[in-house]
Design a protein around this motif. Structure first.
Motif, short mmCIF file in Angstrom:
data_model
loop_
_atom_site.label_atom_id
_atom_site.label_comp_id
_atom_site.label_asym_id
_atom_site.label_seq_id
_atom_site.Cartn_x
_atom_site.Cartn_y
_atom_site.Cartn_z
N LEU A 1 0.85 -1.20 0.00
CA LEU A 1 0.00 0.00 0.00
C LEU A 1 0.89 1.25 0.00
CD1 LEU A 1 -2.62 -0.88 2.79
CD2 LEU A 1 -3.03 -0.89 0.33
N PRO A 2 0.36 2.37 -0.47
CA PRO A 2 1.12 3.62 -0.33
C PRO A 2 1.25 4.01 1.14
CG PRO A 2 -0.62 3.85 -1.97
CD PRO A 2 -0.82 2.54 -1.29
N LYS A 3 2.22 4.85 1.43
CA LYS A 3 2.48 5.25 2.81
C LYS A 3 1.26 5.91 3.46
CE LYS A 3 6.49 7.33 3.59
NZ LYS A 3 7.76 8.06 3.45
N VAL A 4 0.52 6.70 2.70
CA VAL A 4 -0.65 7.40 3.25
C VAL A 4 -1.67 6.40 3.78
CG1 VAL A 4 -2.56 8.95 2.68
CG2 VAL A 4 -0.30 9.38 1.74
N PHE A 5 -1.91 5.34 3.03
CA PHE A 5 -2.88 4.33 3.46
C PHE A 5 -2.39 3.58 4.70
CE2 PHE A 5 -4.22 4.73 -1.06
CZ PHE A 5 -5.48 5.23 -0.80
N TRP A 6 -1.09 3.34 4.78
CA TRP A 6 -0.55 2.69 5.98
C TRP A 6 -0.74 3.58 7.20
CZ3 TRP A 6 0.08 -2.15 6.62
CH2 TRP A 6 0.46 -2.98 5.58
N VAL A 7 -0.51 4.89 7.05
CA VAL A 7 -0.71 5.82 8.17
C VAL A 7 -2.16 5.80 8.62
CG1 VAL A 7 -0.69 8.27 8.83
CG2 VAL A 7 1.24 7.31 7.56
N ILE A 8 -3.10 5.86 7.66
CA ILE A 8 -4.53 5.83 8.00
C ILE A 8 -4.89 4.53 8.69
CG2 ILE A 8 -6.86 5.79 7.00
CD1 ILE A 8 -5.77 7.74 4.83
N LEU A 9 -4.37 3.40 8.20
CA LEU A 9 -4.66 2.09 8.79
C LEU A 9 -4.17 2.02 10.24
CD1 LEU A 9 -5.74 -0.82 8.33
CD2 LEU A 9 -3.41 -1.42 7.67
N VAL A 10 -2.97 2.53 10.48
CA VAL A 10 -2.41 2.48 11.84
C VAL A 10 -3.18 3.42 12.77
CG1 VAL A 10 -0.36 3.05 13.20
CG2 VAL A 10 -0.11 1.73 11.10
N ILE A 11 -3.65 4.55 12.27
CA ILE A 11 -4.42 5.46 13.13
C ILE A 11 -5.79 4.88 13.44
CG2 ILE A 11 -5.54 7.72 13.18
CD1 ILE A 11 -3.08 8.83 11.71
N ILE A 12 -6.46 4.30 12.43
CA ILE A 12 -7.81 3.75 12.65
C ILE A 12 -7.78 2.49 13.50
CG2 ILE A 12 -9.81 2.72 11.48
CD1 ILE A 12 -9.34 4.68 9.19
N LEU A 13 -6.85 1.58 13.20
CA LEU A 13 -6.71 0.33 13.95
C LEU A 13 -5.30 0.28 14.56
CD1 LEU A 13 -8.18 -2.01 11.19
CD2 LEU A 13 -9.36 -1.23 13.24
N PRO A 14 -5.09 0.93 15.72
CA PRO A 14 -3.73 1.06 16.25
C PRO A 14 -3.01 -0.26 16.45
CG PRO A 14 -5.26 2.37 17.54
CD PRO A 14 -6.06 1.59 16.57
#
Length: 123
Positions: free
Chosen positions: A31-44
């Protein structure tokens, strides 16, 4: 117990976010970095674990652990001294120094006599 678990999840999430942001784009998989950041924020917890297991590229760089020093049974061999740059024997060197001292003594004697002759000629 719940507070400790929450703190650990927060630390894991912050570590994952820092790791995602500081990685080059070619070191991020799937995944692009932006999607990884969103995934980690939504599901820590799940996002951070998925990132560390699947999302990042491990080029063998990982965490460097110091290796224990190898113990050798035999002590290291003493260093061999380098040969002298002057190939002359000690006796030859002393003889050369004696000749040089004699030469300087004779030069001083000649200078002394020249000064005496110059003083006698001026009288």
């Amino acid at each position: 117990m719940g507070l400790v678990f929450s703190i650990l999840v927060l630390v894991l999430m912050i570590g994952a976010l820092i790791d995602i942001i500081t990685r080059r784009d070619d070191q991020v998989k799937h995944l692009p970095k932006v999607f990884w950041v969103i995934l980690v924020i939504i599901l820590p917890l799940a996002g951070s674990l998925i990132w560390f297991l699947v999302g990042r590229e491990y080029d063998g760089e990982g965490i460097r652990l110091p290796r224990p020093r190898e113990r050798r049974a035999d002590p290291p061999a003493p260093a061999t001294p380098s040969p002298p740059s002057d190939a002359r024997s000690t006796e030859q060197q002393i003889a050369d120094l004696d000749r040089e001292i004699e030469e300087w003594r004779l030069r001083a004697e000649i200078e002394k006599r020249k000064k005496q002759q110059g003083e006698e000629g001026a009288r």
